[in-house]
Motif scaffolding. Structure first.
Motif, PDB file in Angstrom:
ATOM      1  N   ASP A 101       0.816  -1.223   0.000  1.00 18.19           N
ATOM      2  CA  ASP A 101       0.000   0.000   0.000  1.00 18.19           C
ATOM      3  C   ASP A 101       0.847   1.269   0.000  1.00 18.19           C
ATOM      4  O   ASP A 101       0.308   2.369  -0.006  1.00 18.19           O
ATOM      5  N   HIS A 102       2.174   1.126  -0.039  1.00 16.51           N
ATOM      6  CA  HIS A 102       3.070   2.277  -0.123  1.00 16.51           C
ATOM      7  C   HIS A 102       3.663   2.449  -1.518  1.00 16.51           C
ATOM      8  O   HIS A 102       4.591   3.229  -1.703  1.00 16.51           O
ATOM      9  N   VAL A 103       3.130   1.703  -2.490  1.00 18.38           N
ATOM     10  CA  VAL A 103       3.613   1.784  -3.869  1.00 18.38           C
ATOM     11  C   VAL A 103       2.415   1.913  -4.804  1.00 18.38           C
ATOM     12  O   VAL A 103       1.433   1.187  -4.670  1.00 18.38           O
ATOM     13  N   ARG A 104       2.479   2.847  -5.726  1.00 21.81           N
ATOM     14  CA  ARG A 104       1.439   3.029  -6.739  1.00 21.81           C
ATOM     15  C   ARG A 104       2.123   3.156  -8.101  1.00 21.81           C
ATOM     16  O   ARG A 104       2.981   3.996  -8.280  1.00 21.81           O
ATOM     17  N   ARG A 105       1.728   2.321  -9.042  1.00 24.47           N
ATOM     18  CA  ARG A 105       2.255   2.406 -10.408  1.00 24.47           C
ATOM     19  C   ARG A 105       1.368   3.339 -11.225  1.00 24.47           C
ATOM     20  O   ARG A 105       0.158   3.372 -11.031  1.00 24.47           O
ATOM     21  N   VAL A 106       1.951   4.060 -12.147  1.00 23.42           N
ATOM     22  CA  VAL A 106       1.218   4.937 -13.063  1.00 23.42           C
ATOM     23  C   VAL A 106       1.383   4.335 -14.451  1.00 23.42           C
ATOM     24  O   VAL A 106       2.487   4.310 -14.990  1.00 23.42           O
ATOM     25  N   ASP A 107       0.286   3.822 -15.012  1.00 24.50           N
ATOM     26  CA  ASP A 107       0.368   3.152 -16.301  1.00 24.50           C
ATOM     27  C   ASP A 107      -0.781   3.612 -17.181  1.00 24.50           C
ATOM     28  O   ASP A 107      -1.929   3.370 -16.839  1.00 24.50           O
ATOM     29  N   PRO A 108      -0.510   4.298 -18.254  1.00 20.72           N
ATOM     30  CA  PRO A 108       0.818   4.631 -18.775  1.00 20.72           C
ATOM     31  C   PRO A 108       1.418   5.813 -18.011  1.00 20.72           C
ATOM     32  O   PRO A 108       0.694   6.591 -17.392  1.00 20.72           O
ATOM     33  N   PRO A 109       2.740   5.942 -18.066  1.00 15.91           N
ATOM     34  CA  PRO A 109       3.389   7.094 -17.426  1.00 15.91           C
ATOM     35  C   PRO A 109       2.836   8.414 -17.978  1.00 15.91           C
ATOM     36  O   PRO A 109       2.465   8.485 -19.152  1.00 15.91           O
ATOM     37  N   VAL A 110       2.766   9.426 -17.121  1.00 15.89           N
ATOM     38  CA  VAL A 110       2.233  10.727 -17.535  1.00 15.89           C
ATOM     39  C   VAL A 110       3.331  11.785 -17.479  1.00 15.89           C
ATOM     40  O   VAL A 110       4.190  11.744 -16.599  1.00 15.89           O
TER      41      VAL A 110
END
Length: 116
Positions: free
Chosen positions: A60-69
């Protein structure tokens, strides 16, 4: 700056020079590069998502951004945001610049932009 990689006990990777350093009895022994500097930086950035100084990061301390912005910092293009980590009470964004170098930038300093 040295990073200890899991699964390679006693081996530290000098990210700034792209070399491995054998820790232990022979602290003066340096192994020729097995990774390019850019590959070492990418590996270190990926490991930062998985581990903090205390061990594995809580999911819960990691969030992926897909696709990168694309994002900017202080009204200047910063790169592409592709992940967040929660560290010491604040969210830090992993931003890859044009040169593929990774920066960790506090959430309060980032702003989404339309282009990079």
């Amino acid at each position: 700056m040295y990073h200890h990689f899991a699964g390679k006990a006693g081996v530290l990777v000098d990210v700034d020079r792209g070399r491995e350093h054998l820790a232990g009895e022979h602290d003066d022994v340096v192994v020729e590069p097995i990774l390019s500097e850019q590959a070492a930086h990418r590996l270190a950035a990926d490991l930062e998502l998985q581990y903090d100084v205390y061990g594995p990061r809580s999911p819960d301390h990691v969030r992926r951004v897909d696709p990168p912005v694309p994002v900017e910092k202080a009204w200047q293009p910063a790169g592409f945001l592709d992940a967040w980590i929660f560290e010491q009470g604040t969210w830090l964004g992993r931003v890859k610049g044009k040169d593929d170098k990774v920066s960790w930038i506090p959430q309060a300093e980032l702003r989404r932009t339309e282009q990079f």
